[in-house]
Design a protein around this motif. Structure first.
Motif, short mmCIF file in Angstrom:
data_model
loop_
_atom_site.label_atom_id
_atom_site.label_comp_id
_atom_site.label_asym_id
_atom_site.label_seq_id
_atom_site.Cartn_x
_atom_site.Cartn_y
_atom_site.Cartn_z
N UNK A 42 0.88 -1.16 0.00
CA UNK A 42 0.00 0.00 0.00
C UNK A 42 0.92 1.22 0.00
N UNK A 43 1.07 1.83 -1.15
CA UNK A 43 1.99 2.95 -1.30
C UNK A 43 1.25 4.27 -1.08
N UNK A 44 1.87 5.18 -0.34
CA UNK A 44 1.27 6.49 -0.10
C UNK A 44 1.04 7.21 -1.42
N UNK A 45 -0.12 7.81 -1.56
CA UNK A 45 -0.51 8.63 -2.72
C UNK A 45 -0.55 7.84 -4.03
N UNK A 46 -0.64 6.51 -3.94
CA UNK A 46 -0.69 5.71 -5.16
C UNK A 46 -2.09 5.69 -5.75
N UNK A 47 -2.16 5.37 -7.02
CA UNK A 47 -3.44 5.19 -7.71
C UNK A 47 -3.67 3.69 -7.84
N UNK A 48 -4.79 3.24 -7.30
CA UNK A 48 -5.16 1.83 -7.34
C UNK A 48 -6.51 1.75 -8.04
N UNK A 49 -6.57 0.97 -9.10
CA UNK A 49 -7.81 0.89 -9.89
C UNK A 49 -8.49 -0.45 -9.69
N UNK A 50 -9.76 -0.36 -9.28
CA UNK A 50 -10.60 -1.53 -9.06
C UNK A 50 -11.91 -1.27 -9.78
N UNK A 51 -12.45 -2.30 -10.40
CA UNK A 51 -13.78 -2.16 -11.00
C UNK A 51 -14.71 -3.17 -10.35
N UNK A 52 -15.98 -2.86 -10.45
CA UNK A 52 -17.00 -3.76 -9.90
C UNK A 52 -17.81 -4.30 -11.08
N UNK A 53 -17.80 -5.61 -11.22
CA UNK A 53 -18.52 -6.28 -12.29
C UNK A 53 -19.47 -7.28 -11.64
N UNK A 54 -20.76 -7.07 -11.87
CA UNK A 54 -21.79 -7.94 -11.30
C UNK A 54 -21.60 -8.12 -9.80
N UNK A 55 -21.28 -7.02 -9.11
CA UNK A 55 -21.13 -7.04 -7.66
C UNK A 55 -19.80 -7.55 -7.15
N UNK A 56 -18.89 -7.92 -8.04
CA UNK A 56 -17.58 -8.43 -7.64
C UNK A 56 -16.49 -7.41 -7.96
N UNK A 57 -15.57 -7.25 -7.05
CA UNK A 57 -14.42 -6.37 -7.28
C UNK A 57 -13.39 -7.08 -8.15
N UNK A 58 -12.83 -6.36 -9.10
CA UNK A 58 -11.76 -6.88 -9.96
C UNK A 58 -10.63 -5.87 -9.96
N UNK A 59 -9.41 -6.35 -9.81
CA UNK A 59 -8.23 -5.49 -9.81
C UNK A 59 -7.88 -5.11 -11.24
#
Length: 71
Positions: A42-59
């Motif tokens: 977990x890096x300070x000020x990093x951008x982490x992208x997650x999407x939600x597809x059919x209620x499930x989180x995907x990295x």
């Protein structure tokens, strides 16, 4: 984050948060329980992208700090 995804289906939303919520999003996307050590930093000020597809989180992307470059 799940409730935000439910409120804005199909939209791109920016969420600014601290490590606990970010850790939970990573665990949800990767299927890793709290009892197991997280393998991603977990890096300070990093951008982490997650999407939600059919209620499930995907990295999508994790730990992007390119925007912090001195260049």
């Amino acid at each position: 984050m799940s409730s935000i995804a439910e409120q804005w289906p199909g939209a791109q939303v920016i969420v600014v948060s601290h490590g606990g919520v970010i850790d939970s999003a990573w665990r949800a996307a990767m299927g890793v329980p709290l009892q197991v050590k997280r393998e991603a930093e977990l890096l300070n000020a990093s951008i982490n992208r997650v999407r939600v597809v059919e209620g499930r989180f995907e990295l999508v992307a994790w730990g992007d700090v390119a925007h912090l470059s001195a260049e």
